[in-house]
Design a protein around this motif. Structure first.
Motif, PDB file in Angstrom:
ATOM      1  N   GLU A 178       0.027  31.337  14.983  1.00 12.91           N
ATOM      2  CA  GLU A 178       1.322  31.625  14.382  1.00 12.91           C
ATOM      3  C   GLU A 178       1.780  30.560  13.387  1.00 12.91           C
ATOM      4  O   GLU A 178       2.587  30.844  12.497  1.00 12.91           O
ATOM      5  N   LYS A 179       1.267  29.333  13.497  1.00 11.63           N
ATOM      6  CA  LYS A 179       1.774  28.237  12.672  1.00 11.63           C
ATOM      7  C   LYS A 179       0.708  27.448  11.923  1.00 11.63           C
ATOM      8  O   LYS A 179       1.019  26.805  10.926  1.00 11.63           O
ATOM      9  N   THR A 180      -0.528  27.449  12.384  1.00 10.53           N
ATOM     10  CA  THR A 180      -1.551  26.567  11.824  1.00 10.53           C
ATOM     11  C   THR A 180      -2.777  27.357  11.390  1.00 10.53           C
ATOM     12  O   THR A 180      -3.315  28.160  12.161  1.00 10.53           O
ATOM     13  N   VAL A 181      -3.211  27.116  10.147  1.00 13.85           N
ATOM     14  CA  VAL A 181      -4.452  27.680   9.642  1.00 13.85           C
ATOM     15  C   VAL A 181      -5.544  26.630   9.789  1.00 13.85           C
ATOM     16  O   VAL A 181      -5.349  25.466   9.426  1.00 13.85           O
ATOM     17  N   LYS A 182      -6.693  27.030  10.332  1.00 11.82           N
ATOM     18  CA  LYS A 182      -7.818  26.113  10.509  1.00 11.82           C
ATOM     19  C   LYS A 182      -9.022  26.608   9.718  1.00 11.82           C
ATOM     20  O   LYS A 182      -9.297  27.811   9.681  1.00 11.82           O
ATOM     21  N   LEU A 183      -9.711  25.661   9.087  1.00  9.90           N
ATOM     22  CA  LEU A 183     -10.940  25.953   8.360  1.00  9.90           C
ATOM     23  C   LEU A 183     -12.118  25.557   9.231  1.00  9.90           C
ATOM     24  O   LEU A 183     -12.281  24.381   9.581  1.00  9.90           O
ATOM     25  N   TRP A 184     -12.947  26.556   9.603  1.00  6.16           N
ATOM     26  CA  TRP A 184     -14.101  26.323  10.470  1.00  6.16           C
ATOM     27  C   TRP A 184     -15.389  26.439   9.667  1.00  6.16           C
ATOM     28  O   TRP A 184     -15.560  27.364   8.863  1.00  6.16           O
ATOM     29  N   LEU A 233     -14.780  22.106  13.172  1.00  9.62           N
ATOM     30  CA  LEU A 233     -13.462  22.135  12.534  1.00  9.62           C
ATOM     31  C   LEU A 233     -13.470  21.225  11.308  1.00  9.62           C
ATOM     32  O   LEU A 233     -13.717  20.031  11.410  1.00  9.62           O
ATOM     33  N   ALA A 234     -13.177  21.786  10.125  1.00  4.69           N
ATOM     34  CA  ALA A 234     -13.185  21.022   8.876  1.00  4.69           C
ATOM     35  C   ALA A 234     -11.800  20.538   8.481  1.00  4.69           C
ATOM     36  O   ALA A 234     -11.636  19.395   8.042  1.00  4.69           O
ATOM     37  N   LYS A 235     -10.752  21.389   8.628  1.00  5.16           N
ATOM     38  CA  LYS A 235      -9.399  21.009   8.221  1.00  5.16           C
ATOM     39  C   LYS A 235      -8.368  21.870   8.932  1.00  5.16           C
ATOM     40  O   LYS A 235      -8.669  22.996   9.370  1.00  5.16           O
ATOM     41  N   SER A 236      -7.119  21.360   9.009  1.00  2.00           N
ATOM     42  CA  SER A 236      -5.991  22.100   9.571  1.00  2.00           C
ATOM     43  C   SER A 236      -4.842  22.093   8.572  1.00  2.00           C
ATOM     44  O   SER A 236      -4.554  21.062   7.960  1.00  2.00           O
ATOM     45  N   PHE A 237      -4.163  23.239   8.431  1.00  2.00           N
ATOM     46  CA  PHE A 237      -3.035  23.393   7.515  1.00  2.00           C
ATOM     47  C   PHE A 237      -1.845  23.907   8.329  1.00  2.00           C
ATOM     48  O   PHE A 237      -1.864  25.034   8.813  1.00  2.00           O
ATOM     49  N   ASP A 238      -0.799  23.082   8.478  1.00  2.00           N
ATOM     50  CA  ASP A 238       0.264  23.437   9.420  1.00  2.00           C
ATOM     51  C   ASP A 238       1.680  23.228   8.893  1.00  2.00           C
ATOM     52  O   ASP A 238       2.635  23.209   9.673  1.00  2.00           O
ATOM     53  N   SER A 243      -4.257  19.563   2.677  1.00  2.00           N
ATOM     54  CA  SER A 243      -3.673  20.224   3.845  1.00  2.00           C
ATOM     55  C   SER A 243      -2.214  19.855   4.072  1.00  2.00           C
ATOM     56  O   SER A 243      -1.572  20.405   4.970  1.00  2.00           O
ATOM     57  N   ASP A 244      -1.663  18.934   3.252  1.00  2.00           N
ATOM     58  CA  ASP A 244      -0.300  18.462   3.480  1.00  2.00           C
ATOM     59  C   ASP A 244       0.743  19.180   2.642  1.00  2.00           C
ATOM     60  O   ASP A 244       1.944  18.969   2.834  1.00  2.00           O
ATOM     61  N   SER A 245       0.351  20.044   1.687  1.00  2.00           N
ATOM     62  CA  SER A 245       1.328  20.714   0.832  1.00  2.00           C
ATOM     63  C   SER A 245       0.772  22.030   0.326  1.00  2.00           C
ATOM     64  O   SER A 245      -0.448  22.249   0.303  1.00  2.00           O
ATOM     65  N   CYS A 246       1.691  22.923  -0.112  1.00  2.00           N
ATOM     66  CA  CYS A 246       1.321  24.229  -0.664  1.00  2.00           C
ATOM     67  C   CYS A 246       2.358  24.632  -1.701  1.00  2.00           C
ATOM     68  O   CYS A 246       3.401  23.984  -1.849  1.00  2.00           O
ATOM     69  N   TYR A 247       2.080  25.717  -2.434  1.00  2.00           N
ATOM     70  CA  TYR A 247       2.982  26.215  -3.470  1.00  2.00           C
ATOM     71  C   TYR A 247       3.503  27.572  -3.045  1.00  2.00           C
ATOM     72  O   TYR A 247       2.724  28.486  -2.749  1.00  2.00           O
ATOM     73  N   GLN A 248       4.840  27.726  -3.000  1.00  2.00           N
ATOM     74  CA  GLN A 248       5.453  28.984  -2.588  1.00  2.00           C
ATOM     75  C   GLN A 248       5.558  29.922  -3.786  1.00  2.00           C
ATOM     76  O   GLN A 248       6.169  29.585  -4.803  1.00  2.00           O
ATOM     77  N   LEU A 249       4.972  31.112  -3.675  1.00  2.00           N
ATOM     78  CA  LEU A 249       4.893  32.050  -4.787  1.00  2.00           C
ATOM     79  C   LEU A 249       6.148  32.896  -4.959  1.00  2.00           C
ATOM     80  O   LEU A 249       6.395  33.413  -6.047  1.00  2.00           O
ATOM     81  N   ASN A 250       6.918  33.108  -3.904  1.00  2.00           N
ATOM     82  CA  ASN A 250       8.160  33.878  -4.033  1.00  2.00           C
ATOM     83  C   ASN A 250       9.355  32.936  -3.941  1.00  2.00           C
ATOM     84  O   ASN A 250       9.499  32.177  -2.990  1.00  2.00           O
ATOM     85  N   GLU A 251      10.218  32.991  -4.944  1.00  2.00           N
ATOM     86  CA  GLU A 251      11.373  32.115  -5.000  1.00  2.00           C
ATOM     87  C   GLU A 251      12.613  32.817  -4.464  1.00  2.00           C
ATOM     88  O   GLU A 251      12.601  34.016  -4.190  1.00  2.00           O
ATOM     89  N   ASN A 252      13.701  32.040  -4.315  1.00  2.00           N
ATOM     90  CA  ASN A 252      14.981  32.562  -3.837  1.00  2.00           C
ATOM     91  C   ASN A 252      14.851  33.257  -2.489  1.00  2.00           C
ATOM     92  O   ASN A 252      15.474  34.286  -2.230  1.00  2.00           O
ATOM     93  N   THR A 253      14.021  32.704  -1.606  1.00  2.00           N
ATOM     94  CA  THR A 253      13.842  33.261  -0.268  1.00  2.00           C
ATOM     95  C   THR A 253      14.795  32.586   0.705  1.00  2.00           C
ATOM     96  O   THR A 253      14.815  31.358   0.823  1.00  2.00           O
ATOM     97  N   ASP A 254      15.584  33.387   1.397  1.00  2.00           N
ATOM     98  CA  ASP A 254      16.528  32.856   2.376  1.00  2.00           C
ATOM     99  C   ASP A 254      15.819  32.690   3.710  1.00  2.00           C
ATOM    100  O   ASP A 254      15.634  33.649   4.456  1.00  2.00           O
TER     101      ASP A 254
END
Length: 359
Positions: A50-56, A74-79, A115-126
């Protein structure tokens, strides 16, 4: 007929966790899986709870006896991309460097090396909004296997929107919109609203076709035609009495995913009783398999629709090999198409070899 896919491997992907911000437990159940493009001898798989993506990294090894097994690393975790709502989709871009992750309101793009940051594609999200009060939510997202600038996102209103990031990077007016409508009669308005939701969709490897999944059926589309699918396949019972019971039990909101082979001539989707369906459109054949350890397999022509608790929600088809992945609860099960023997070739020509379990 025997199934042409045999058990390959299973591994534990996630462990239970705790969200301190919202004081809630995070189960280890796998929510989404997706194969990465293969650039080496090893396979790479994205798996998410539900919260973490893992690269295997799935490394194939051969024992002294000649038996081939899979060693998961396990190569990386994105959380850090989905603090408010739960992840329901992950999808690798064809450049092999980025992937998408989505929840009901947010769609993010990640770089595999960060794994520490990402870009949000939809703006003005409440992010403080209640998803239950929002009519139009994101139900699935998938990247195109041919063009890294194209992806889609599906919604609860029966839409699949194709986005072209060359035109605009943020989610706004889509380049194409496909409207999926289930063919049902004698169902209540409440049931129809749930069945109209597109739970998942998938591009073909050539990028020309798309398969969409709603609760009752699968539709295969030509992306050059947005008016109607050219093939529709029923994937579950359409008994109206069964729908009323399942709506009461909350089962109609189960998000069954879908995957397809390179040409979109076969697809895989999950069902109840830990079964999943592999459908061959060329031969018009259905193969039901159960996501269990190879020693616990049982044969059945179709799943028991009253076994609501055990189910296969997440599936995927490897883009280069006849290998499929299916997850049930916290485990991922790998199946591969059995190699055709000389005897099978003489008996059946170019048809797939029959399914047998490895012992």
């Amino acid at each position: 007929t025997r199934n042409p896919y045999i058990f390959y491997e299973e591994f534990l992907s996630h462990s239970p966790g705790f969200d301190a911000l919202y004081s809630r437990r995070i189960p280890r159940n796998v929510i989404a899986i997706d194969w990465l493009p293969r650039y080496s001898r090893s396979m790479h798989l994205l798996a998410s709870n539900e919260k973490t993506v893992k690269l295997w990294r799935l490394k194939e090894m051969t024992s002294d006896t000649g038996e081939r097994t899979i060693c998961p690393i396990l190569a990386k975790s994105f959380d850090k991309g989905h603090p408010r709502f739960f992840i329901h989709s992950v999808s690798a871009l064809c450049d092999g460097e980025r992937f998408l992750s989505a929840d009901e309101l947010v769609l993010n793009i990640w770089h595999l090396e960060r794994s520490d940051s990402c870009y949000q594609l939809n703006e003005n999200t409440d992010l403080d909004a209640d998803a239950a009060e929002i009519n139009r939510i994101i139900t699935s997202s998938k990247a195109c296997p041919v063009h890294s600038w194209r992806f889609f996102y599906a919604t609860s209103l029966g839409e699949v929107n194709i986005v072209d990031t060359r035109l605009r990077c943020r989610l706004g007016r889509p380049a194409q919109t496909f409207v999926c409508s289930p063919e049902l009669k004698d169902v209540s308005e409440e049931v129809l609203r749930e069945l109209k939701c597109v739970t998942d969709a998938h591009f073909s490897e050539c990028g020309r076709y798309m398969v969409t999944k709603q609760f009752t059926d699968v539709q295969i589309w030509d992306l050059r035609r947005t008016d109607a699918p050219f093939k529709r396949v029923s994937s579950t019972s359409t008994n109206p009495e069964l729908f009323d019971e399942m709506c009461t039990n909350g089962c109609l909101v189960d998000d069954f995913r879908i995957g397809c082979n390179r040409e979109a001539t076969s697809f895989i989707t999950g069902s109840y009783d830990n079964f999943f369906l592999i459908y061959d459109a060329k031969e018009d054949k259905r193969h039901y398999l159960q996501a269990r350890h190879e020693y616990e397999q049982k044969q059945a022509t179709e799943p028991d629709m009253e076994e609501y608790v055990t189910k296969v929600l997440q599936v995927d088809w490897n883009s280069t090999l006849d290998v499929v992945a299916a997850s049930s609860a916290h485990s991922v099960y790998i199946y591969k198409q059995e190699e055709q023997t000389d005897v099978d070739s003489k008996a059946g020509g170019s048809r797939s070899a029959p399914f047998e379990e490895k012992s």
